[in-house]
Motif scaffolding. Structure first.
Motif, PDB file in Angstrom:
ATOM      1  N   HIS A 127      -3.576 -13.498   0.201  1.00  0.00           N
ATOM      2  CA  HIS A 127      -4.023 -14.849  -0.158  1.00  0.00           C
ATOM      3  C   HIS A 127      -4.301 -15.722   1.061  1.00  0.00           C
ATOM      4  CE1 HIS A 127      -3.275 -14.357  -4.443  1.00  0.00           C
ATOM      5  NE2 HIS A 127      -2.070 -13.889  -4.183  1.00  0.00           N
ATOM      6  N   VAL A 128      -3.769 -15.337   2.226  1.00  0.00           N
ATOM      7  CA  VAL A 128      -3.794 -16.256   3.364  1.00  0.00           C
ATOM      8  C   VAL A 128      -4.342 -15.653   4.651  1.00  0.00           C
ATOM      9  CG1 VAL A 128      -1.963 -17.778   2.522  1.00  0.00           C
ATOM     10  CG2 VAL A 128      -1.352 -15.698   3.762  1.00  0.00           C
ATOM     11  N   VAL A 129      -4.858 -14.419   4.606  1.00  0.00           N
ATOM     12  CA  VAL A 129      -5.486 -13.822   5.790  1.00  0.00           C
ATOM     13  C   VAL A 129      -6.871 -13.299   5.387  1.00  0.00           C
ATOM     14  CG1 VAL A 129      -3.273 -13.193   6.821  1.00  0.00           C
ATOM     15  CG2 VAL A 129      -4.498 -11.519   5.416  1.00  0.00           C
ATOM     16  N   PRO A 130      -7.759 -13.060   6.355  1.00  0.00           N
ATOM     17  CA  PRO A 130      -9.081 -12.518   6.035  1.00  0.00           C
ATOM     18  C   PRO A 130      -8.992 -11.229   5.234  1.00  0.00           C
ATOM     19  CG  PRO A 130      -9.052 -13.311   8.286  1.00  0.00           C
ATOM     20  CD  PRO A 130      -7.647 -13.411   7.792  1.00  0.00           C
ATOM     21  N   SER A 131      -9.932 -11.043   4.315  1.00  0.00           N
ATOM     22  CA  SER A 131      -9.873  -9.922   3.375  1.00  0.00           C
ATOM     23  C   SER A 131      -9.922  -8.562   4.062  1.00  0.00           C
ATOM     24  CB  SER A 131     -11.019 -10.028   2.361  1.00  0.00           C
ATOM     25  OG  SER A 131     -12.272 -10.046   3.035  1.00  0.00           O
ATOM     26  N   ASN A 132     -10.707  -8.437   5.147  1.00  0.00           N
ATOM     27  CA  ASN A 132     -10.784  -7.122   5.804  1.00  0.00           C
ATOM     28  C   ASN A 132      -9.459  -6.720   6.448  1.00  0.00           C
ATOM     29  OD1 ASN A 132     -10.961  -9.093   7.740  1.00  0.00           O
ATOM     30  ND2 ASN A 132     -12.756  -8.264   8.766  1.00  0.00           N
ATOM     31  N   GLU A 133      -8.700  -7.703   6.922  1.00  0.00           N
ATOM     32  CA  GLU A 133      -7.375  -7.412   7.455  1.00  0.00           C
ATOM     33  C   GLU A 133      -6.401  -7.083   6.325  1.00  0.00           C
ATOM     34  OE1 GLU A 133      -6.272 -10.794   9.857  1.00  0.00           O
ATOM     35  OE2 GLU A 133      -8.294 -10.919  10.689  1.00  0.00           O
ATOM     36  N   ALA A 134      -6.495  -7.845   5.244  1.00  0.00           N
ATOM     37  CA  ALA A 134      -5.593  -7.642   4.101  1.00  0.00           C
ATOM     38  C   ALA A 134      -5.773  -6.261   3.490  1.00  0.00           C
ATOM     39  CB  ALA A 134      -5.836  -8.721   3.051  1.00  0.00           C
ATOM     40  N   VAL A 135      -7.015  -5.781   3.426  1.00  0.00           N
ATOM     41  CA  VAL A 135      -7.281  -4.465   2.826  1.00  0.00           C
ATOM     42  C   VAL A 135      -6.566  -3.367   3.595  1.00  0.00           C
ATOM     43  CG1 VAL A 135      -9.091  -2.737   2.496  1.00  0.00           C
ATOM     44  CG2 VAL A 135      -9.454  -5.071   1.724  1.00  0.00           C
ATOM     45  N   LEU A 136      -6.598  -3.427   4.925  1.00  0.00           N
ATOM     46  CA  LEU A 136      -5.929  -2.412   5.737  1.00  0.00           C
ATOM     47  C   LEU A 136      -4.420  -2.429   5.532  1.00  0.00           C
ATOM     48  CD1 LEU A 136      -7.937  -2.811   9.071  1.00  0.00           C
ATOM     49  CD2 LEU A 136      -8.086  -0.928   7.446  1.00  0.00           C
ATOM     50  N   ILE A 137      -3.859  -3.635   5.464  1.00  0.00           N
ATOM     51  CA  ILE A 137      -2.414  -3.758   5.268  1.00  0.00           C
ATOM     52  C   ILE A 137      -2.025  -3.276   3.874  1.00  0.00           C
ATOM     53  CG2 ILE A 137      -0.483  -5.385   5.185  1.00  0.00           C
ATOM     54  CD1 ILE A 137      -2.071  -7.093   7.235  1.00  0.00           C
ATOM     55  N   GLN A 138      -2.826  -3.620   2.866  1.00  0.00           N
ATOM     56  CA  GLN A 138      -2.539  -3.170   1.506  1.00  0.00           C
ATOM     57  C   GLN A 138      -2.628  -1.656   1.394  1.00  0.00           C
ATOM     58  OE1 GLN A 138      -5.434  -5.853  -0.409  1.00  0.00           O
ATOM     59  NE2 GLN A 138      -3.753  -6.655  -1.650  1.00  0.00           N
ATOM     60  N   ALA A 139      -3.613  -1.055   2.070  1.00  0.00           N
ATOM     61  CA  ALA A 139      -3.760   0.400   2.032  1.00  0.00           C
ATOM     62  C   ALA A 139      -2.547   1.077   2.660  1.00  0.00           C
ATOM     63  CB  ALA A 139      -5.037   0.824   2.748  1.00  0.00           C
ATOM     64  N   GLY A 140      -2.082   0.529   3.780  1.00  0.00           N
ATOM     65  CA  GLY A 140      -0.903   1.089   4.428  1.00  0.00           C
ATOM     66  C   GLY A 140       0.333   0.966   3.562  1.00  0.00           C
ATOM     67  N   GLU A 141       0.501  -0.194   2.944  1.00  0.00           N
ATOM     68  CA  GLU A 141       1.668  -0.400   2.082  1.00  0.00           C
ATOM     69  C   GLU A 141       1.631   0.523   0.867  1.00  0.00           C
ATOM     70  OE1 GLU A 141       3.900  -4.411   0.883  1.00  0.00           O
ATOM     71  OE2 GLU A 141       2.107  -4.093  -0.328  1.00  0.00           O
ATOM     72  N   ALA A 142       0.446   0.668   0.266  1.00  0.00           N
ATOM     73  CA  ALA A 142       0.312   1.526  -0.913  1.00  0.00           C
ATOM     74  C   ALA A 142       0.611   2.989  -0.582  1.00  0.00           C
ATOM     75  CB  ALA A 142      -1.094   1.399  -1.492  1.00  0.00           C
ATOM     76  N   ALA A 143       0.320   3.398   0.659  1.00  0.00           N
ATOM     77  CA  ALA A 143       0.562   4.775   1.077  1.00  0.00           C
ATOM     78  C   ALA A 143       1.980   4.979   1.612  1.00  0.00           C
ATOM     79  CB  ALA A 143      -0.447   5.178   2.152  1.00  0.00           C
ATOM     80  N   GLY A 144       2.776   3.903   1.603  1.00  0.00           N
ATOM     81  CA  GLY A 144       4.124   4.015   2.139  1.00  0.00           C
ATOM     82  C   GLY A 144       4.172   3.995   3.649  1.00  0.00           C
ATOM     83  N   ARG A 145       3.086   3.524   4.292  1.00  0.00           N
ATOM     84  CA  ARG A 145       3.010   3.462   5.753  1.00  0.00           C
ATOM     85  C   ARG A 145       2.574   2.054   6.170  1.00  0.00           C
ATOM     86  NH1 ARG A 145       0.469   8.576   4.828  1.00  0.00           N
ATOM     87  NH2 ARG A 145      -1.584   7.698   5.279  1.00  0.00           N
ATOM     88  N   LEU A 146       3.417   1.097   5.828  1.00  0.00           N
ATOM     89  CA  LEU A 146       3.089  -0.307   6.100  1.00  0.00           C
ATOM     90  C   LEU A 146       2.898  -0.557   7.588  1.00  0.00           C
ATOM     91  CD1 LEU A 146       2.707  -3.227   5.227  1.00  0.00           C
ATOM     92  CD2 LEU A 146       5.204  -3.486   5.197  1.00  0.00           C
ATOM     93  N   ALA A 147       3.743   0.057   8.416  1.00  0.00           N
ATOM     94  CA  ALA A 147       3.622  -0.150   9.866  1.00  0.00           C
ATOM     95  C   ALA A 147       2.243   0.272  10.367  1.00  0.00           C
ATOM     96  CB  ALA A 147       4.714   0.628  10.604  1.00  0.00           C
ATOM     97  N   GLU A 148       1.726   1.388   9.852  1.00  0.00           N
ATOM     98  CA  GLU A 148       0.396   1.841  10.262  1.00  0.00           C
ATOM     99  C   GLU A 148      -0.688   0.883   9.778  1.00  0.00           C
ATOM    100  OE1 GLU A 148      -0.372   5.894   9.259  1.00  0.00           O
ATOM    101  OE2 GLU A 148       1.618   6.574   9.892  1.00  0.00           O
TER     102      GLU A 148
END
Length: 206
Positions: A127-148
């Motif tokens: 909700h508070v960062v640019p969408s292209n950055e958010a997508v990468l973070i969401q993908a990492g979290e969904a894969a269980g690799r939030l740090a990546e």
């Protein structure tokens, strides 16, 4: 008879597990729940104010992502990390404090309706960062690799900053040439041409 309706399930589970291990006083959980409900009346929007967002630079976001990636990669809970950052950022008045507070409140379920999905760090950060950055973070979290995912977002921001600097550097020389050219024209019109007019009328110029 403690009413926990509206609180994030993931955060409540985290707090209860700490309570069972003896790391948290049950009375503090109850006090925090009351505080969360009071905070909820102040956090009904889907984002933070624009004037606070524009104070956060891309470089600051990249450093934040990088720092989060390091500590999360060591196995620390993102919720615990953000809670510590909230206290630290409050003392230092860090520009990212509104983002951290917003994400924490939303992870606790504040300002959400029962129909919405369970809150996570990445879903609320979106909700508070640019969408292209958010997508990468969401993908990492969904894969269980939030740090990546956080590291990838930091890489993206840093790559964009390098590109912007390269473009600015390429634009600097043409701008200098334009300024010198117009400076030369001003010199001709103000200094040189009036001197010519003293020796030869302008009507006779070729």
């Amino acid at each position: 008879g403690l009413n926990v309706e509206g609180l994030g399930v993931s955060v409540m589970g985290h707090a209860i597990s700490k309570m069972l291990k003896g790391e948290v006083d049950p009375r503090s959980i109850e006090a925090n729940i009351g505080r969360l409900h009071r905070s909820g009346r102040q956090m009904q929007t889907q984002t933070i104010p624009f004037w606070q967002r524009i104070q956060i630079s891309a470089q600051q976001r990249a450093k934040w992502y990088r720092a989060l990636a390091r500590v999360v990669g060591k196995g620390l809970s993102i919720y615990d990390v953000l809670s510590r950052q909230e206290r630290s950022f409050t003392r230092t008045k860090h520009p990212l404090l509104p983002v951290v507070k917003f994400v924490l409140l939303r992870m606790r379920g504040v300002g959400r309706t029962g129909q919405q999905q369970m809150p996570t760090f990445a879903s609320e950060l979106a909700h508070v960062v640019p969408s292209n950055e958010a997508v990468l973070i969401q993908a990492g979290e969904a894969a269980g690799r939030l740090a990546e995912g956080l590291a990838a977002a930091a890489d993206l921001v840093e790559a964009k900053l390098r590109m912007q600097k390269a473009i600015q550097a390429e634009m600097t020389k043409p701008m200098i040439y334009v300024v010198v050219f117009f400076g030369f024209l001003m010199f001709l019109s103000v200094k040189l041409f009036p001197e010519f007019k003293k020796f030869r009328p302008i009507e006779t110029w070729p």
